[in-house]
Write a protein that holds these residues in place. Structure first.
Motif, PDB file in Angstrom:
ATOM      1  N   SER A   6       1.027  -1.205   0.310  1.00  0.00           N
ATOM      2  CA  SER A   6      -0.080  -0.696   0.397  1.00  0.00           C
ATOM      3  C   SER A   6       0.847   0.921  -0.146  1.00  0.00           C
ATOM      4  O   SER A   6       2.343   1.805  -0.303  1.00  0.00           O
ATOM      5  N   VAL A   7       0.811   2.140  -0.036  1.00  0.00           N
ATOM      6  CA  VAL A   7       1.081   3.813  -0.255  1.00  0.00           C
ATOM      7  C   VAL A   7       2.024   4.186   0.806  1.00  0.00           C
ATOM      8  O   VAL A   7       3.044   4.443   0.938  1.00  0.00           O
ATOM      9  N   SER A   8       0.765   3.939   1.941  1.00  0.00           N
ATOM     10  CA  SER A   8       1.295   3.467   3.517  1.00  0.00           C
ATOM     11  C   SER A   8       2.438   3.303   3.457  1.00  0.00           C
ATOM     12  O   SER A   8       3.497   3.671   3.851  1.00  0.00           O
ATOM     13  N   ALA A   9       2.511   1.556   3.428  1.00  0.00           N
ATOM     14  CA  ALA A   9       3.727   0.971   3.671  1.00  0.00           C
ATOM     15  C   ALA A   9       4.408   1.293   3.358  1.00  0.00           C
ATOM     16  O   ALA A   9       5.973   0.671   3.030  1.00  0.00           O
ATOM     17  N   GLU A  10       4.428   1.680   1.731  1.00  0.00           N
ATOM     18  CA  GLU A  10       5.821   1.702   1.504  1.00  0.00           C
ATOM     19  C   GLU A  10       6.472   3.288   1.179  1.00  0.00           C
ATOM     20  O   GLU A  10       7.278   3.746   1.265  1.00  0.00           O
ATOM     21  N   VAL A  11       5.805   4.852   1.009  1.00  0.00           N
ATOM     22  CA  VAL A  11       6.183   6.037   1.828  1.00  0.00           C
ATOM     23  C   VAL A  11       6.370   5.726   3.271  1.00  0.00           C
ATOM     24  O   VAL A  11       6.764   7.010   3.881  1.00  0.00           O
ATOM     25  N   GLY A  12       5.969   4.954   4.032  1.00  0.00           N
ATOM     26  CA  GLY A  12       5.706   5.155   5.541  1.00  0.00           C
ATOM     27  C   GLY A  12       5.674   6.192   6.224  1.00  0.00           C
ATOM     28  O   GLY A  12       6.066   6.640   7.428  1.00  0.00           O
TER      29      GLY A  12
END
Ligand code: BTN
Length: 253
Positions: A157-163
Motif C-alpha cells: 500500500s502507499v502508506s506501507a511504501e512511503v512510511g
C-alpha cells in the motif's frame, strides 16, 4: 504538457459511503446518460469485483475505490487500449508520493513486485449489442493491504511504501488529474504517446511471463507491446503469440 488536461474527468463527482461496487454504480449512471468523466468514489464496497470474476476485498477507508464513466471518441476497435491508458494515468498520479510503480501488462501497478493498484475496465453495450460506454474501475491500496495475512508478500500500500499516512484526498486528486491528461492525450493524439509511456514504466517486457487467457496459458518471454497495445510472447518452443487481452503473472523459474 500539463495543458492537455480536458477537465472532464471528475467534473461530475459522487462520493458515497458504501456501495456494492463502484463499477456497478457507474453502469447505472451511464445508462442514465450521465456525462463522460463522471466519477464515483466509495469509502467501502460490499461486493467489490476484480479481474477474472474475482472479488476485490478492502477494509472501509483503507483503499481508494473509484470508477469513471468514459464515452471515448476513439474507434471501438481501440477500446482495449483504454485499460493501458488508465494504468499510465494512475501510475503518474501515484508518482507524486515518490513511488515509482511499474506496470504489469495490461494494467496492474506493482511496487517491488507487490501489487498496489488493480484496474478493472468494462465495456457496456446497448440492448442492441453496440458499444455504449466504458467503465474504468480503480482499486488503490492506500493504508493496509486489502487481502488477509496469508498473502503478505504479494500486495502493498502507499502508506506501507512511503512510511507515512497517505491522504486519500490528495491521492484522489492527483490520480484524477493525471487520468484526465492521459485520456485527453489518447483522444487527441492516439495510442502512440501512451504506448511510449507504458513501455518506459513497464516491468513486463523482456521478462518471463505466463499469460492466462481463460482457455489456456502461454509461458515465455514478453517480447514487445504492439502498436495497438497487444502483448507479444515468444514461448519456450520459440513460437510467437500475440494477445489483446488476458492476465500476466511472473512464474517461478
Ligand atoms: C484487479 O483484479 O486487479 C482489478 C481490481 C479493481 C478493483 C476496483 S475497486 C473500484 C472498482 N469497483 C469494483 O468493484 N472493482 C473496481
Amino acid at each position: 504538457d500539463p495543458f492537455a488536461q480536458s477537465g472532464q474527468i471528475g467534473a461530475c463527482f459522487l462520493h458515497l459511503p458504501s456501495v456494492p461496487s463502484t463499477n456497478r454504480v457507474i453502469a447505472d449512471l451511464g445508462r442514465r446518460d450521465y456525462p463522460t468523466g463522471t466519477v464515483v468514489v466509495a469509502d467501502h464496497q460490499t461486493e467489490g469485483r476484480g479481474k477474472g470474476e474475482r472479488v476485490w476485498v478492502s477494509n472501509p477507508g483503507d483503499s481508494l475505490c473509484l470508477s469513471i464513466l468514459l464515452r471515448p471518441r476513439r474507434p471501438i476497435a481501440e477500446l482495449a487500449q483504454a485499460t493501458l491508458v488508465a494504468a499510465v494515468g494512475v501510475r503518474e498520479g501515484l508518482s507524486y508520493t515518490g513511488l515509482d510503480a511499474r506496470i504489469k501488462w495490461p494494467n496492474d501497478l506493482l511496487v517491488d513486485g507487490r501489487k498496489i493498484c488493480g484496474i478493472l475496465c468494462e465495456l457496456v453495450t446497448t440492448p442492441e449489442g453496440d458499444p455504449d460506454f466504458l467503465i474504468v474501475g480503480i482499486g488503490l491500496n492506500v493504508r493496509t493491504p486489502p487481502l488477509p495475512d496469508d498473502l503478505p508478500d504479494r500486495v502493498t500500500s502507499v502508506s506501507a511504501e512511503v512510511g507515512a499516512d497517505a491522504s486519500r484526498f490528495a491521492l484522489l486528486s492527483h490520480v484524477l488529474s493525471a487520468l484526465d491528461v492521459w485520456f485527453g492525450r489518447w483522444e487527441d493524439r492516439g495510442f502512440d504517446p501512451i504506448r511510449r509511456a507504458w513501455l518506459s514504466h513497464s516491468c513486463t517486457i523482456g521478462r518471463r511471463v505466463s499469460l492466462d487467457c481463460g482457455a489456456s496459458t502461454v509461458t515465455g518471454i514478453a517480447t514487445d507491446m504492439g502498436a495497438d497495445g497487444s502483448l507479444g510472447i515468444r514461448d519456450e518452443g520459440g513460437v510467437c503469440h500475440r494477445f489483446h487481452f488476458g492476465e500476466t503473472s511472473f512464474p517461478a523459474p
